[in-house]
Design a protein around this motif. Sequence first.
Motif, short mmCIF file in Angstrom:
data_model
loop_
_atom_site.label_atom_id
_atom_site.label_comp_id
_atom_site.label_asym_id
_atom_site.label_seq_id
_atom_site.Cartn_x
_atom_site.Cartn_y
_atom_site.Cartn_z
N ALA A 258 -9.55 13.12 14.49
CA ALA A 258 -8.33 13.71 15.02
C ALA A 258 -7.75 14.69 14.02
O ALA A 258 -7.94 14.55 12.81
N ALA A 259 -7.04 15.67 14.51
CA ALA A 259 -6.38 16.64 13.62
C ALA A 259 -5.25 15.96 12.87
O ALA A 259 -4.60 15.05 13.39
N GLY A 260 -5.02 16.38 11.66
CA GLY A 260 -3.91 15.86 10.87
C GLY A 260 -2.67 16.71 11.09
O GLY A 260 -2.62 17.54 12.00
N TYR B 92 13.78 9.35 1.82
CA TYR B 92 13.20 10.30 2.75
C TYR B 92 11.77 10.59 2.33
O TYR B 92 11.52 10.89 1.16
N ALA B 93 10.84 10.47 3.24
CA ALA B 93 9.43 10.72 2.92
C ALA B 93 8.88 11.83 3.80
O ALA B 93 9.18 11.90 4.99
N VAL B 94 8.08 12.69 3.19
CA VAL B 94 7.32 13.69 3.93
C VAL B 94 5.85 13.45 3.64
O VAL B 94 5.48 13.05 2.53
N ALA B 95 5.01 13.65 4.65
CA ALA B 95 3.58 13.40 4.49
C ALA B 95 2.76 14.49 5.17
O ALA B 95 3.07 14.89 6.29
N VAL B 96 1.77 14.96 4.47
CA VAL B 96 0.76 15.84 5.05
C VAL B 96 -0.50 14.98 5.14
O VAL B 96 -1.04 14.53 4.13
N VAL B 97 -0.93 14.73 6.37
CA VAL B 97 -2.01 13.78 6.62
C VAL B 97 -3.25 14.51 7.14
O VAL B 97 -3.19 15.18 8.17
N ASN B 98 -4.33 14.36 6.43
CA ASN B 98 -5.64 14.85 6.84
C ASN B 98 -6.65 13.81 6.33
O ASN B 98 -7.55 14.10 5.56
N ALA B 99 -6.43 12.57 6.76
CA ALA B 99 -7.14 11.42 6.22
C ALA B 99 -8.51 11.21 6.85
O ALA B 99 -8.73 11.54 8.01
N HIS B 100 -9.39 10.62 6.09
CA HIS B 100 -10.68 10.18 6.62
C HIS B 100 -10.47 8.98 7.54
O HIS B 100 -11.12 8.86 8.57
N PRO C 244 -9.61 3.21 6.82
CA PRO C 244 -9.42 2.88 5.42
C PRO C 244 -8.59 3.97 4.72
O PRO C 244 -8.59 5.12 5.13
N CYS C 245 -7.96 3.56 3.66
CA CYS C 245 -7.14 4.47 2.87
C CYS C 245 -7.75 4.58 1.47
O CYS C 245 -8.45 3.68 1.02
N HIS C 246 -7.49 5.66 0.80
CA HIS C 246 -7.95 5.87 -0.57
C HIS C 246 -9.47 5.80 -0.70
O HIS C 246 -10.00 5.22 -1.64
N SER C 247 -10.18 6.38 0.27
CA SER C 247 -11.64 6.36 0.20
C SER C 247 -12.13 7.40 -0.82
O SER C 247 -11.36 8.19 -1.34
N SER C 248 -13.45 7.39 -1.05
CA SER C 248 -14.02 8.31 -2.04
C SER C 248 -13.95 9.76 -1.58
O SER C 248 -14.13 10.67 -2.39
N VAL C 249 -13.72 10.01 -0.30
CA VAL C 249 -13.61 11.40 0.18
C VAL C 249 -12.16 11.83 0.36
O VAL C 249 -11.89 12.95 0.76
N ASP C 250 -11.22 10.93 0.10
CA ASP C 250 -9.80 11.24 0.20
C ASP C 250 -9.25 11.59 -1.19
O ASP C 250 -9.69 11.02 -2.18
#
Length: 179
Positions: free
Chosen positions: A32-34, A50-58, A135-141
């Motif tokens: 999916a697009a981030g 306040y949190a801002v996030a740019v998500v382009n996760a594996h 998964p979060c914090h993978s080797s490609v992230d």
Amino acid sequence: PMRASITLFCVVDLVPVSERRAVNGPAFERHAAGGFGAHLIETHGGLVVYAVAVVNAHGDVLHRDGSIVAGARGNDGDAYLAHEHPLRHLPDDNSQLFGTNTTLVAVFTNADLSKAQLTLVAQGAHDGMARAIVPCHSSVDGDCAFAISCGERVSAHINLVSSAAAECVAEACRKAVCV
């Protein structure tokens, strides 16, 4: 000053989702697009997080109930890959995939915190990423979180600020991929 910063960042929420999308790396054409998301928590004691996030996760982005908000689609294009292969993994040679995905987060607060305490808030931000992305914090992230204390400062317990940061980040990540 804190209100001015929050107002500045909230303007991004007015941009249509279709205009703030990111595309995942080339190896993940079925992902999916981030995008960009933000979330705000205010407490009765005047604490603002306040949190801002740019998500382009594996990984897949999950609702609070564990259902998938956005993620890679299977071969048929309809079902999520996580449903077909819950323990899917990357190819053996993922050297070409390194650095193709990331989630970047910034947490802003008006809590009066030391540098060491801001480190704990940034760690809480990583907890928020892990709540929303699997998964979060993978080797490609290339996941990264920053914590900033600014504006008119208020006294707040570090555990409250860190917990609020985790919650804000999780919601900001979800909002980043919601259509």
